[in-house]
Design a protein around this motif. Structure first.
Motif, PDB file in Angstrom:
ATOM      1  N   LYS A  80      -5.678  43.737  21.844  1.00 13.14           N
ATOM      2  CA  LYS A  80      -5.878  42.286  21.805  1.00 13.14           C
ATOM      3  C   LYS A  80      -4.550  41.569  21.584  1.00 13.14           C
ATOM      4  N   PRO A  81      -4.350  40.426  22.246  1.00 20.18           N
ATOM      5  CA  PRO A  81      -3.131  39.636  22.000  1.00 20.18           C
ATOM      6  C   PRO A  81      -3.101  39.138  20.560  1.00 20.18           C
ATOM      7  N   ILE A  82      -1.923  38.813  20.094  1.00 17.73           N
ATOM      8  CA  ILE A  82      -1.757  38.330  18.721  1.00 17.73           C
ATOM      9  C   ILE A  82      -2.604  37.103  18.453  1.00 17.73           C
ATOM     10  N   ASP A  83      -2.760  36.228  19.472  1.00 17.36           N
ATOM     11  CA  ASP A  83      -3.484  34.969  19.256  1.00 17.36           C
ATOM     12  C   ASP A  83      -4.909  34.997  19.794  1.00 17.36           C
ATOM     13  N   HIS A  84      -5.476  36.194  19.997  1.00 20.15           N
ATOM     14  CA  HIS A  84      -6.896  36.246  20.375  1.00 20.15           C
ATOM     15  C   HIS A  84      -7.713  35.897  19.132  1.00 20.15           C
ATOM     16  N   PRO A  85      -8.571  34.871  19.216  1.00 24.46           N
ATOM     17  CA  PRO A  85      -9.174  34.328  17.995  1.00 24.46           C
ATOM     18  C   PRO A  85     -10.445  35.011  17.499  1.00 24.46           C
ATOM     19  N   PHE A  86     -10.834  36.145  18.115  1.00 22.21           N
ATOM     20  CA  PHE A  86     -12.074  36.798  17.705  1.00 22.21           C
ATOM     21  C   PHE A  86     -11.812  38.265  17.384  1.00 22.21           C
ATOM     22  N   GLY A  87     -12.301  38.708  16.202  1.00 22.14           N
ATOM     23  CA  GLY A  87     -12.165  40.097  15.797  1.00 22.14           C
ATOM     24  C   GLY A  87     -13.152  40.982  16.549  1.00 22.14           C
ATOM     25  N   PRO A  88     -13.167  42.274  16.237  1.00 22.96           N
ATOM     26  CA  PRO A  88     -12.376  42.916  15.184  1.00 22.96           C
ATOM     27  C   PRO A  88     -10.935  43.187  15.630  1.00 22.96           C
ATOM     28  N   TYR A  89     -10.069  43.399  14.618  1.00 15.66           N
ATOM     29  CA  TYR A  89      -8.656  43.668  14.879  1.00 15.66           C
ATOM     30  C   TYR A  89      -8.254  44.994  14.251  1.00 15.66           C
ATOM     31  N   SER A  90      -7.144  45.507  14.699  1.00 15.66           N
ATOM     32  CA  SER A  90      -6.631  46.764  14.139  1.00 15.66           C
ATOM     33  C   SER A  90      -5.464  46.517  13.193  1.00 15.66           C
ATOM     34  N   ASP A  91      -5.154  45.222  12.913  1.00 18.52           N
ATOM     35  CA  ASP A  91      -3.944  44.936  12.124  1.00 18.52           C
ATOM     36  C   ASP A  91      -4.221  44.341  10.744  1.00 18.52           C
ATOM     37  N   GLY A  92      -5.510  44.074  10.416  1.00 15.96           N
ATOM     38  CA  GLY A  92      -5.833  43.597   9.076  1.00 15.96           C
ATOM     39  C   GLY A  92      -5.716  42.102   8.848  1.00 15.96           C
ATOM     40  N   PHE A  93      -5.321  41.318   9.850  1.00 13.90           N
ATOM     41  CA  PHE A  93      -5.202  39.873   9.678  1.00 13.90           C
ATOM     42  C   PHE A  93      -6.524  39.184  10.033  1.00 13.90           C
ATOM     43  N   SER A  94      -6.705  37.980   9.517  1.00 17.54           N
ATOM     44  CA  SER A  94      -7.966  37.264   9.674  1.00 17.54           C
ATOM     45  C   SER A  94      -8.093  36.601  11.044  1.00 17.54           C
ATOM     46  N   GLU A  95      -9.321  36.226  11.413  1.00 12.68           N
ATOM     47  CA  GLU A  95      -9.543  35.466  12.638  1.00 12.68           C
ATOM     48  C   GLU A  95      -8.820  34.126  12.568  1.00 12.68           C
ATOM     49  N   GLU A  96      -8.823  33.500  11.400  1.00 11.44           N
ATOM     50  CA  GLU A  96      -8.152  32.209  11.231  1.00 11.44           C
ATOM     51  C   GLU A  96      -6.679  32.306  11.569  1.00 11.44           C
ATOM     52  N   GLN A  97      -6.009  33.343  11.056  1.00 12.22           N
ATOM     53  CA  GLN A  97      -4.584  33.487  11.342  1.00 12.22           C
ATOM     54  C   GLN A  97      -4.347  33.895  12.794  1.00 12.22           C
ATOM     55  N   HIS A  98      -5.239  34.694  13.343  1.00 13.15           N
ATOM     56  CA  HIS A  98      -5.100  35.065  14.756  1.00 13.15           C
ATOM     57  C   HIS A  98      -5.300  33.860  15.666  1.00 13.15           C
ATOM     58  N   LYS A  99      -6.039  32.860  15.210  1.00 14.48           N
ATOM     59  CA  LYS A  99      -6.271  31.680  16.045  1.00 14.48           C
ATOM     60  C   LYS A  99      -5.143  30.664  15.913  1.00 14.48           C
ATOM     61  N   TYR A 100      -4.739  30.353  14.662  1.00 17.14           N
ATOM     62  CA  TYR A 100      -3.788  29.258  14.439  1.00 17.14           C
ATOM     63  C   TYR A 100      -2.393  29.716  14.007  1.00 17.14           C
ATOM     64  N   GLY A 101      -2.254  30.970  13.599  1.00 18.17           N
ATOM     65  CA  GLY A 101      -0.978  31.439  13.083  1.00 18.17           C
ATOM     66  C   GLY A 101      -0.899  31.264  11.569  1.00 18.17           C
ATOM     67  N   PRO A 102       0.278  31.518  10.978  1.00 20.29           N
ATOM     68  CA  PRO A 102       1.519  31.893  11.671  1.00 20.29           C
ATOM     69  C   PRO A 102       1.414  33.282  12.315  1.00 20.29           C
ATOM     70  N   PHE A 103       2.008  33.389  13.498  1.00 23.41           N
ATOM     71  CA  PHE A 103       1.886  34.610  14.279  1.00 23.41           C
ATOM     72  C   PHE A 103       3.014  35.610  14.015  1.00 23.41           C
ATOM     73  N   GLY A 104       4.109  35.128  13.440  1.00 21.23           N
ATOM     74  CA  GLY A 104       5.249  36.006  13.171  1.00 21.23           C
ATOM     75  C   GLY A 104       4.885  37.222  12.337  1.00 21.23           C
ATOM     76  N   PRO A 105       4.172  37.038  11.205  1.00 20.96           N
ATOM     77  CA  PRO A 105       3.807  38.207  10.388  1.00 20.96           C
ATOM     78  C   PRO A 105       2.925  39.207  11.131  1.00 20.96           C
ATOM     79  N   ILE A 106       2.049  38.707  12.006  1.00 14.90           N
ATOM     80  CA  ILE A 106       1.202  39.619  12.784  1.00 14.90           C
ATOM     81  C   ILE A 106       2.066  40.435  13.740  1.00 14.90           C
ATOM     82  N   LYS A 107       2.991  39.750  14.400  1.00 17.55           N
ATOM     83  CA  LYS A 107       3.882  40.445  15.329  1.00 17.55           C
ATOM     84  C   LYS A 107       4.706  41.509  14.606  1.00 17.55           C
TER      85      LYS A 107
END
Length: 375
Positions: free
Chosen positions: A331-358
């Motif tokens: 999934k792209p960093i800014d895909h706004p719907f889980g589940p994810y493999s990186d532990g970050f929330s849907e809120e952060q995946h939707k609006y950021g900040p995206f740097g920590p996810i990257k």
């Protein structure tokens, strides 16, 4: 050697010959030895030969293979660095499928006329046109154009987890951005759209994405994109065309939109590419408000991010995405719907900040690489 240089060197050699000939004559005279001077025609003949040689040197000579390789590489690099522009429709008159190309282009520019709620072919979309997202019928640089479609498809896409064709990609847009239904891949309409997209890729090398293809990529903000700030920017820069409620403006025949709706029942759904903030922010920055271009934007990058956040925070049709992204890690960093493999929330995946996810994903990839290398 240039023509001037050749003439200069030849003239110098003739001068040296003349000086030596005079010196030889003087020496022979001093010693009483008979001296036979050069014949009178020597200099005119020599000058004529020099001129012929100079003329010959200016003619095009066959390039060596290394010269051709160097020239070809330079031309390819220059082509890569050049901004893509669509081929000229005036050339259609030389093609056998000119009517098909015209129809394909019109389907992109006036989709609603054919496939909208009052469509003459079928009533299967929300009333928006393909060119509401793919500007100027898919020809505008950094306006989500089609320049790299024919050169890169078929290709594997993480969203479906499969190799996709151009018709599959077209139908994705109909089902997501136009919140409608797919059309038969063998239909006249699909074949015309594919032919038009193929023509737009004329001259683009396989697997090459020309400069200006797709959308502009903006640097991530060091904060989350802010819908509240975006609402202020929307009021100032966008609502004069799209309306205070984001409903857009219908055309005179009410068969489509002069200015498309940005949210609500007739806008793109939650599965569309524009529902990803990075995609939409890049689109906004390079193209909005009306008249903006990638090299003459009317909004700052921050405004573009915040506007995208505001618009995508508004209600819109939902799409069943359960079959999307079969591999969550893809999934792209800014895909706004889980589940994810990186532990970050849907809120952060939707609006950021995206740097920590990257950064976290890069760390995961590095660790995975070390594990594989140690096996």
């Amino acid at each position: 050697m240039t023509l001037f240089a050749l003439l200069l060197v030849s003239g110098l050699l003739l001068y040296i010959v003349r000086v030596l000939e005079k010196a030889h004559g003087a020496l022979a005279h001093a010693k009483g030895i008979p001296h036979q001077p050069l014949p009178a025609f020597f200099y005119p003949v020599a000058i004529s030969l020099v001129m012929i040689a100079a003329w010959w040197s200016t003619l095009d000579q066959p390039e060596s293979s290394s010269d051709k390789e160097t020239t070809g590489t330079a031309m390819l690099e220059e082509k890569k660095d050049s901004l893509w522009h669509a081929p000229d429709t005036a050339d259609w008159q030389q093609l056998s499928n000119v009517e098909q190309l015209r129809y394909g282009r019109d389907l992109i520019a006036n989709t609603s006329h054919y496939l909208g709620p009052k469509g003459t072919v079928a009533a299967i979309t929300n009333g928006m046109n393909c060119q509401n997202c793919h500007l100027e019928a898919g020809t505008k640089p950094f306006g989500n154009n089609y320049s790299a479609v024919y050169s890169t498809y078929p290709k594997f896409r993480e969203r479906s987890g499969a190799i996709e064709s151009i018709p599959k990609r077209v139908n994705d847009c109909l089902e997501r951005s136009l919140n409608g239904k797919a059309i038969d891949t063998s239909s006249t309409e699909m074949q015309a759209i594919v032919a038009y997209i193929r023509w737009l890729g004329t001259g683009v090398e396989p697997q090459v994405k020309p400069k200006g293809s797709g959308l502009q990529e903006l640097a991530f903000l060091d904060r989350a994109a802010d819908p509240a700030k975006g609402a202020l920017a929307y009021s100032a820069k966008c609502q004069s065309c799209h309306g205070s409620e984001g409903k857009g403006v219908l055309n005179a025949a009410a068969s489509g939109y002069t200015y498309p709706p940005l949210w609500g029942d007739h806008s793109y759904n939650s599965g569309a590419g524009h529902f990803r903030l990075s995609r939409f922010a890049g689109y906004i920055h390079a193209n909005m408000p009306l008249g903006a271009t990638h090299n003459n934007p009317q909004l700052s990058e921050e405004e573009a991010w915040d506007l995208a956040a505001f618009i995508n925070s508004q209600p819109r049709p939902k799409k069943d995405l359960r079959k999307d992204w079969p591999n969550p890690a893809g999934k792209p960093i800014d895909h706004p719907f889980g589940p994810y493999s990186d532990g970050f929330s849907e809120e952060q995946h939707k609006y950021g900040p995206f740097g920590p996810i990257k950064k976290a994903r890069s760390t995961q990839q590095a660790a995975k690489g070390k594990t594989l290398a140690s096996r």
